[in-house]
Scaffold this active site. Sequence first.
Site, PDB file in Angstrom:
ATOM      1  CG  ASP A   1      -2.005  -1.096   1.114  1.00 21.90           C
ATOM      2  OD1 ASP A   1      -2.271  -1.580  -0.017  1.00 21.90           O
ATOM      3  OD2 ASP A   1      -2.591  -1.471   2.146  1.00 21.90           O
TER       4      ASP A   1
ATOM      5  CD  GLN B   1      -6.941  -2.439   9.994  1.00 18.24           C
ATOM      6  OE1 GLN B   1      -8.079  -2.810  10.295  1.00 18.24           O
ATOM      7  NE2 GLN B   1      -6.356  -2.822   8.873  1.00 18.24           N
ATOM      8  N   GLY B   2      -4.386  -2.049  15.381  1.00 12.44           N
ATOM      9  CA  GLY B   2      -4.416  -2.514  16.775  1.00 12.44           C
ATOM     10  C   GLY B   2      -4.154  -3.993  16.980  1.00 12.44           C
TER      11      GLY B   2
ATOM     12  CE  LYS C   1     -11.545  -6.266   1.910  1.00 11.29           C
ATOM     13  NZ  LYS C   1     -10.307  -5.621   1.470  1.00 11.29           N
TER      14      LYS C   1
ATOM     15  CB  SER D   1      -8.986  -6.135  10.234  1.00  7.31           C
ATOM     16  OG  SER D   1      -8.958  -5.253   9.136  1.00  7.31           O
TER      17      SER D   1
ATOM     18  N   GLY E   1      -0.694  -3.766  13.798  1.00  2.27           N
ATOM     19  CA  GLY E   1      -0.068  -2.444  13.955  1.00  2.27           C
ATOM     20  C   GLY E   1      -1.095  -1.337  14.019  1.00  2.27           C
TER      21      GLY E   1
HETATM   22  P1  XMP Z   1      -2.540  -2.203   7.239  1.00  2.00           P
HETATM   23  O1  XMP Z   1      -1.811  -0.979   6.787  1.00  2.00           O
HETATM   24  O2  XMP Z   1      -3.614  -1.912   8.219  1.00  2.00           O
HETATM   25  O3  XMP Z   1      -3.233  -2.715   5.889  1.00  2.00           O
HETATM   26  O4  XMP Z   1      -1.595  -3.310   7.668  1.00  2.00           O
HETATM   27  C1  XMP Z   1      -3.989  -3.901   5.801  1.00  2.00           C
HETATM   28  C2  XMP Z   1      -4.248  -4.237   4.377  1.00  2.00           C
HETATM   29  O5  XMP Z   1      -5.143  -5.313   4.352  1.00  2.00           O
HETATM   30  C3  XMP Z   1      -6.392  -4.879   3.817  1.00  2.00           C
HETATM   31  N1  XMP Z   1      -7.387  -5.296   4.773  1.00  2.00           N
HETATM   32  C4  XMP Z   1      -8.242  -6.246   4.579  1.00  2.00           C
HETATM   33  N2  XMP Z   1      -8.420  -7.028   3.516  1.00  2.00           N
HETATM   34  N3  XMP Z   1     -10.150  -8.096   4.699  1.00  2.00           N
HETATM   35  C5  XMP Z   1      -9.381  -7.951   3.593  1.00  2.00           C
HETATM   36  O6  XMP Z   1      -9.595  -8.699   2.626  1.00  2.00           O
HETATM   37  C6  XMP Z   1     -10.014  -7.336   5.792  1.00  2.00           C
HETATM   38  O7  XMP Z   1     -10.700  -7.493   6.792  1.00  2.00           O
HETATM   39  C7  XMP Z   1      -9.016  -6.373   5.708  1.00  2.00           C
HETATM   40  N4  XMP Z   1      -8.601  -5.478   6.602  1.00  2.00           N
HETATM   41  C8  XMP Z   1      -7.593  -4.823   5.988  1.00  2.00           C
HETATM   42  C9  XMP Z   1      -6.370  -3.391   3.688  1.00  2.00           C
HETATM   43  O8  XMP Z   1      -7.093  -2.965   2.566  1.00  2.00           O
HETATM   44  C10 XMP Z   1      -4.907  -3.123   3.566  1.00  2.00           C
HETATM   45  O9  XMP Z   1      -4.465  -3.248   2.233  1.00  2.00           O
END
Ligand code: XMP
Length: 247
Positions: free
Chosen positions: A27, A208-209, A86, A141, A206
């Site tokens: 990202d 997100q906790g 998704k 998440s 990280g």
């Molecule tokens: P961070 O920066 O929070 O980014 O480590 C997490 C990455 O994962 C994606 N993401 C998800 N993808 N289900 C998914 O399919 C989820 O519940 C979910 N939560 C986060 C998010 O878009 C980012 O790229």
Amino acid sequence: MASQAPRFKEAISERKRVSSPIVLALDVPEPSKNMDKCYRLIDELSPRICAVKFSRWFVLELGIPKVAQMVEKCHEKGLLTIMDCKLNDVGHTNERIAKIYFEAGFDAIIASPFVGWENGLDVIFRVARPSKGVILLAYMSHPGAKDFFEALVEWERRKVPLYVLCAQFAHEKGADGVVVGATRPEKIREIKAKFPDLPIYSPGIGPQGGSAREAIEAGADYLIVGRAIVAASDPSESLERILASLP
Ligand code: XMP
């Protein structure tokens, strides 16, 4: 006879064995202006990660041809690639979208189970097989995920939480894994206990906790990590710190 590419589920498991359970969420903001950084991250981190996950916004900004080149670079480094779209539409639309991503070289896509099987997910699985992967959401998440994923739904004359039904569905349909947020280790534990052979991909570490260690201890098979590595001043060091924290 031409030999067949290994199935995604086995290929990523093998790659994990020689690297780590980390799936890098690439990202990088404004990727079209920061292509060098993207390639540098892939180069530097490849020995210690098993896959790279691409977000929809990243692909929208960069465009499929440039993303396809990046996917190829990941493959040269032995990495698997996951498209986090998704996917959630009707059959013929899902078919077009899945084909575009798989033709761009992606090894797996993330889809939403809520469209159901017939003329929904069945088409995605058909396009993906035999070698490409399909990963389904089971419990996201972010905090708002509880609004729906914990709803009790009637299934086979019993009331079950939606996230259990999602995991059950993924298991029955032979999905290559489910996404369960690292922010909810108790759900990871519950799903792993019910479906031990269903790989769990866990984002939310990280910012997100969520804790990488707790997610793995609870039974996560893969950790999806974005900002904690990509936005760090020293991404390699951050990655190593996460790996050192694992049990
Ligand atoms: P961070 O920066 O929070 O980014 O480590 C997490 C990455 O994962 C994606 N993401 C998800 N993808 N289900 C998914 O399919 C989820 O519940 C979910 N939560 C986060 C998010 O878009 C980012 O790229």
